[in-house]
Design a protein around this motif. Structure first.
Motif, PDB file in Angstrom:
ATOM      1  N   UNK A  17       0.829  -1.206   0.000  1.00 40.08           N
ATOM      2  CA  UNK A  17       0.000   0.000   0.000  1.00 40.08           C
ATOM      3  C   UNK A  17       0.864   1.255   0.000  1.00 40.08           C
ATOM      4  N   UNK A  18       1.892   1.256   0.830  1.00 36.73           N
ATOM      5  CA  UNK A  18       2.759   2.431   0.902  1.00 36.73           C
ATOM      6  C   UNK A  18       3.476   2.634  -0.434  1.00 36.73           C
ATOM      7  N   UNK A  19       3.967   1.556  -1.020  1.00 31.71           N
ATOM      8  CA  UNK A  19       4.670   1.643  -2.297  1.00 31.71           C
ATOM      9  C   UNK A  19       3.759   2.219  -3.376  1.00 31.71           C
ATOM     10  N   UNK A  46       6.951  14.107  -2.413  1.00 25.23           N
ATOM     11  CA  UNK A  46       6.834  15.439  -1.813  1.00 25.23           C
ATOM     12  C   UNK A  46       5.643  15.481  -0.867  1.00 25.23           C
ATOM     13  N   UNK A  47       5.806  16.171   0.249  1.00 24.75           N
ATOM     14  CA  UNK A  47       4.704  16.337   1.197  1.00 24.75           C
ATOM     15  C   UNK A  47       3.559  17.073   0.512  1.00 24.75           C
ATOM     16  N   UNK A  72       9.377   9.172   2.754  1.00 20.02           N
ATOM     17  CA  UNK A  72       8.266  10.063   3.077  1.00 20.02           C
ATOM     18  C   UNK A  72       7.322   9.276   3.970  1.00 20.02           C
ATOM     19  N   UNK A  73       6.666   9.944   4.901  1.00 26.58           N
ATOM     20  CA  UNK A  73       5.662   9.257   5.703  1.00 26.58           C
ATOM     21  C   UNK A  73       4.348   9.227   4.931  1.00 26.58           C
ATOM     22  N   UNK A 133       3.181  12.692   3.446  1.00 29.18           N
ATOM     23  CA  UNK A 133       3.375  13.911   4.237  1.00 29.18           C
ATOM     24  C   UNK A 133       4.735  13.845   4.934  1.00 29.18           C
ATOM     25  N   UNK A 134       5.334  15.001   5.151  1.00 26.50           N
ATOM     26  CA  UNK A 134       6.597  15.041   5.894  1.00 26.50           C
ATOM     27  C   UNK A 134       6.316  14.801   7.375  1.00 26.50           C
ATOM     28  N   UNK A 135       7.363  14.567   8.129  1.00 25.31           N
ATOM     29  CA  UNK A 135       7.206  14.249   9.550  1.00 25.31           C
ATOM     30  C   UNK A 135       6.568  15.391  10.327  1.00 25.31           C
TER      31      UNK A 135
END
Length: 242
Positions: free
Chosen positions: A156-158, A167-168, A187-188, A213-215
């Motif tokens: 799912x993340x991939x 990019x966030x 990236x989160x 999204x970024x941290x």
């Protein structure tokens, strides 16, 4: 069919380039692969590779791509049962020019390697997140932590990263641009609908349910457990913070 040196039928390219130029290289490459290796029809490629209704397109888009390269019915399935590297070696031994086909196959190899590298990076990131959670909980206290809402299904993340990029979506931050090689492919991933609000196991759609999204932005979204922000709400805060 046994394919060896000088036994591949010569290409018969046509001058019409409309369909070939209409689609990006990744689609053209897959069309070539499915035709040469899996013996798929033009209509099948239109539906499963290009994403068209085959009853309407009738295979003409795939046909246009393949015919521009010079691939005709005599080439269909000639590499069935063979690997891409083996096919490249055979084509490079031919007297006639198969450079367009060879370029397609090399891009497929590179894409496969990139996908595998991304899969490995994501798996490592997920393990790091689990380790971070373990240290967070080691004092025995039960606490809410936004990290629990990370998407820990590697596939799912991939897919989410492949669709939305690295990019966030809130602030545009890119880890590789700031941290170099250490930030590459990181990236989160944020659930548009937080997992603890769903209450049951569901099938995740990486395109609609997940965003990168970024941290910092991820932490701000989840900072107040009773007031989790939407991405649009966070964008509003960023835009109007002054």
């Amino acid at each position: 069919m046994s394919i060896s040196k000088n036994s591949v039928p010569q290409l018969e390219p046509v001058k019409r380039a409309r369909e070939y130029n209409l689609y990006e290289a990744t689609i053209r490459d897959r069309a070539v692969y499915e035709y040469l290796f899996n013996s798929e029809s033009h209509r099948w490629i239109d539906e499963h590779v290009i994403g068209l209704n085959p009853d309407e397109s009738r295979g003409y888009q795939a046909m246009g791509i393949l015919h521009f390269i010079g691939l005709k019915s005599v080439h269909k399935g000639i590499f069935s049962g063979k690997g891409i590297h083996e096919a490249i070696i055979i084509l490079e031994e031919q007297d006639s020019d198969f450079s367009l086909v060879i370029q397609c196959l090399y891009r497929l190899i590179n894409q496969k390697m990139e996908n595998q590298n991304l899969t490995d990076v994501i798996s490592d990131d997920i393990e790091s997140e689990k380790a971070e959670d373990d240290s967070y909980y080691k004092d025995g206290a039960v606490k809410e932590y936004y990290g629990k809402r990370y998407e820990r299904n590697p596939e799912n993340r991939k897919k989410a990263i492949e669709i939305h990029g690295l990019n966030c979506v809130a602030c545009g931050f890119n880890f590789e641009e700031i941290y170099g090689e250490r930030g590459k492919d990181f990236i989160e991933v944020h659930h548009v609908n937080p997992l603890n609000t769903i209450g049951e196991e569901v099938v995740i759609d990486p395109e609609k349910d997940l965003v990168p999204v970024c941290s910092n932005c991820h932490r701000m979204i989840h900072r107040r457990k009773d007031d989790v922000l939407s991405v649009d709400e966070l964008k509003f805060l960023l835009t109007h913070r002054k």
